[in-house]
Design a protein around this motif. Sequence first.
Motif, PDB file in Angstrom:
ATOM      1  N   LEU A 130       9.659 -10.345   4.851  1.00 31.71           N
ATOM      2  CA  LEU A 130       8.230 -10.152   4.600  1.00 31.71           C
ATOM      3  C   LEU A 130       7.782  -8.798   5.138  1.00 31.71           C
ATOM      4  N   LEU A 131       7.101  -8.029   4.295  1.00 23.14           N
ATOM      5  CA  LEU A 131       6.526  -6.740   4.676  1.00 23.14           C
ATOM      6  C   LEU A 131       5.028  -6.815   4.426  1.00 23.14           C
ATOM      7  N   ILE A 132       4.231  -6.475   5.435  1.00 19.03           N
ATOM      8  CA  ILE A 132       2.774  -6.528   5.300  1.00 19.03           C
ATOM      9  C   ILE A 132       2.209  -5.142   5.562  1.00 19.03           C
ATOM     10  N   ASP A 133       1.474  -4.625   4.610  1.00 22.20           N
ATOM     11  CA  ASP A 133       0.834  -3.334   4.748  1.00 22.20           C
ATOM     12  C   ASP A 133      -0.159  -3.382   5.915  1.00 22.20           C
ATOM     13  N   ARG A 134      -0.189  -2.334   6.692  1.00 20.69           N
ATOM     14  CA  ARG A 134      -1.055  -2.253   7.877  1.00 20.69           C
ATOM     15  C   ARG A 134      -2.519  -2.527   7.526  1.00 20.69           C
ATOM     16  N   ASP A 135      -2.974  -2.066   6.360  1.00 20.98           N
ATOM     17  CA  ASP A 135      -4.374  -2.258   5.979  1.00 20.98           C
ATOM     18  C   ASP A 135      -4.734  -3.737   5.837  1.00 20.98           C
ATOM     19  N   LEU A 136      -3.794  -4.568   5.461  1.00 23.81           N
ATOM     20  CA  LEU A 136      -4.075  -6.005   5.373  1.00 23.81           C
ATOM     21  C   LEU A 136      -4.177  -6.639   6.753  1.00 23.81           C
ATOM     22  N   LEU A 137      -3.436  -6.104   7.705  1.00 22.88           N
ATOM     23  CA  LEU A 137      -3.439  -6.677   9.043  1.00 22.88           C
ATOM     24  C   LEU A 137      -4.787  -6.529   9.732  1.00 22.88           C
TER      25      LEU A 137
END
Length: 145
Positions: A130-137
């Motif tokens: 799983l990779l989550i873009d920083r902007d979503l965090l």
Amino acid sequence: MEVFHGRPAERGDRLDKEWRVYGLLDALAIAYDRVDHPAAMTMDDCNGADAALGVLMCKNLFLCNRQKTAFYLLLMPGDKPFRTKELSGQLGVARLSFADAEAMGKYLDITPGSVSVMGLMNDRENHVRLLIDRDLLTAPNFGCH
């Protein structure tokens, strides 16, 4: 689009995999709102759900390396452009491409048009990273399948 809170009252003709998602969210005591909609193949198809829920809908991209030996599920803001070269460099992978429908079914029990972070509940052997873009965090909430 109408917003519903939690799982549907009746199962109706919903797929087993959809019903299992509601079961997992309920078991983890995660509150959620949902909208029912036709298959969404593009981010433009998600605009109605975004507006109804009042959230940023995320892009869910199922990717793999050239050899199809490493798989990734990338969550990123729906309005942010995806740059393959940039992500490939961050991961140290020579080339990323979109994984095929066969791999989607095998690892996540999903089909094109329904890629979702919830598919990870079916990856019991952790084949998909799983990779989550920083902007979503930093977002208080986001929308996904």
